[in-house]
Write an enzyme that holds these catalytic residues in place. Structure first.
Site, short mmCIF file in Angstrom:
data_model
loop_
_atom_site.label_atom_id
_atom_site.label_comp_id
_atom_site.label_asym_id
_atom_site.label_seq_id
_atom_site.Cartn_x
_atom_site.Cartn_y
_atom_site.Cartn_z
N LYS A 1 -16.76 47.10 -72.03
CA LYS A 1 -15.52 46.47 -71.48
C LYS A 1 -15.15 45.28 -72.50
CE LYS A 1 -12.95 44.03 -68.03
NZ LYS A 1 -13.21 42.80 -67.29
N ALA B 1 -8.27 42.57 -62.96
CA ALA B 1 -8.04 41.00 -62.79
C ALA B 1 -6.66 40.68 -62.01
CB ALA B 1 -7.60 40.35 -64.10
N GLY B 2 -6.91 39.76 -61.02
CA GLY B 2 -5.90 39.08 -60.08
C GLY B 2 -5.64 39.80 -58.66
N GLY C 1 -9.20 36.04 -61.47
CA GLY C 1 -9.55 35.25 -60.56
C GLY C 1 -8.27 34.54 -59.72
N ASN D 1 -13.90 41.86 -58.75
CA ASN D 1 -14.99 40.78 -58.96
C ASN D 1 -14.84 39.62 -57.58
OD1 ASN D 1 -17.08 39.23 -61.33
ND2 ASN D 1 -17.44 39.31 -59.28
N SER D 2 -13.83 38.70 -58.15
CA SER D 2 -13.69 37.57 -57.57
C SER D 2 -13.44 37.86 -56.25
CB SER D 2 -12.86 36.61 -58.23
OG SER D 2 -12.99 36.25 -59.30
#
Length: 268
Positions: A108, A195-196, A169, A217-218
């Site tokens: 990645k 992301a986001g 995040g 993830n987050s």
């Protein structure tokens, strides 16, 4: 991509799950392990620099994951230029070999000089991707939602592109749906939204749009109950994909009754 319910294919690998999961920010390795199980994911990202440096939350990470079941996606997080990212990608390939994945050439690719908004550098990403493709890597680049960059990366041989929904995040969701829709429409390789995304409904939205997968993830790791949130994202990803395959009802400015009016008893 073709509207089909076949497995997610990246390079020469096929995966049943369309949910990719990150390994950072969990309160403990035990919570991470249980969360990964609940996601039913088959790909997890590992920050090569952080694992090598044994940073907080990463010590023991390699031993905590069943690498016979889960495919490692080494990432170049923390790299601010192409040269640095290329070097870390090579280390990531060796890390995958240490985990027993001898044929794993996945990376990645992240080239992020911006420390405030963590937005990827398109020029550095393109430069690094071109070199890594030449070296036989299966490259999954993290990019802004720019259709032109996405197409250029596809043309040089990247296995997928990973446009951001919003900054890493931030939990702002998919703020640039129109651009992402263009990328999906023009691409012949899988598109994974990265992301986001903050809640499961946004993951479902991404899959409903025609994205081939999402990376989370987050939103899982920092949830009040990460283990339950992991399960929710798993279900949302499956529901979003099914919704896309089913073909949604087209929007209409006028109302349309659910029950036919023919044969309705009149007052006359």
């Amino acid at each position: 991509m073709q509207k089909t319910n076949k497995f997610l294919k990246i390079g020469n690998k096929e995966f049943k799950s369309r949910l990719l999961v990150g390994t950072g920010k969990y309160s403990s390795l035990e919570v991470m392990q249980k969360s990964l199980i609940n996601t039913k994911c088959e790909i997890v990202t590992v920050a090569v620099r952080r694992v090598q440096g044994l940073e907080h939350g990463h010590k023991g990470l390699m031993e905590s994951i069943d690498w016979k079941r889960i495919w490692m996606l080494p990432n170049t997080a923390g790299c601010s230029n192409a040269e640095e990212a290329i070097r870390i990608a090579r280390l990531g390939r060796e890390l995958a070999k240490l985990a027993g994945q001898e044929t794993n050439n996945f990376v990645k690719l992240e080239v992020i000089p911006d420390k405030k908004y963590l937005l990827p550098d398109p020029i550095g990403t393109l430069k690094a991707a071109e070199q890594l493709v030449k070296e036989g890597f299966t490259v999954l680049p993290y990019i802004n939602s720019d259709p032109l960059i996405a197409k250029q990366l596809e043309e040089i041989g990247c296995a997928t592109v990973m446009p951001l929904g919003s900054p890493i995040g931030s939990a702002q969701g998919i703020r640039n749906a129109a651009n992402i829709a263009m990328i999906i429409a023009e691409s012949r390789i899988p598109i994974i939204i990265d992301a986001g995304i903050g809640v499961p409904s946004e993951a479902a939205q991404a899959l409903e749009m025609g994205a081939d997968g999402v990376l989370i993830n987050s939103a899982i790791a920092l949830a009040e109950n990460p283990i339950l949130m992991a399960q929710a994202f798993s279900k949302a990803t499956e529901a979003g994909r099914d919704g896309y395959l089913s073909g949604r009802l087209k929007e209409n400015p006028l109302a349309s009754p659910s029950s036919p009016l023919d044969g309705v008893i009149s007052n006359n």
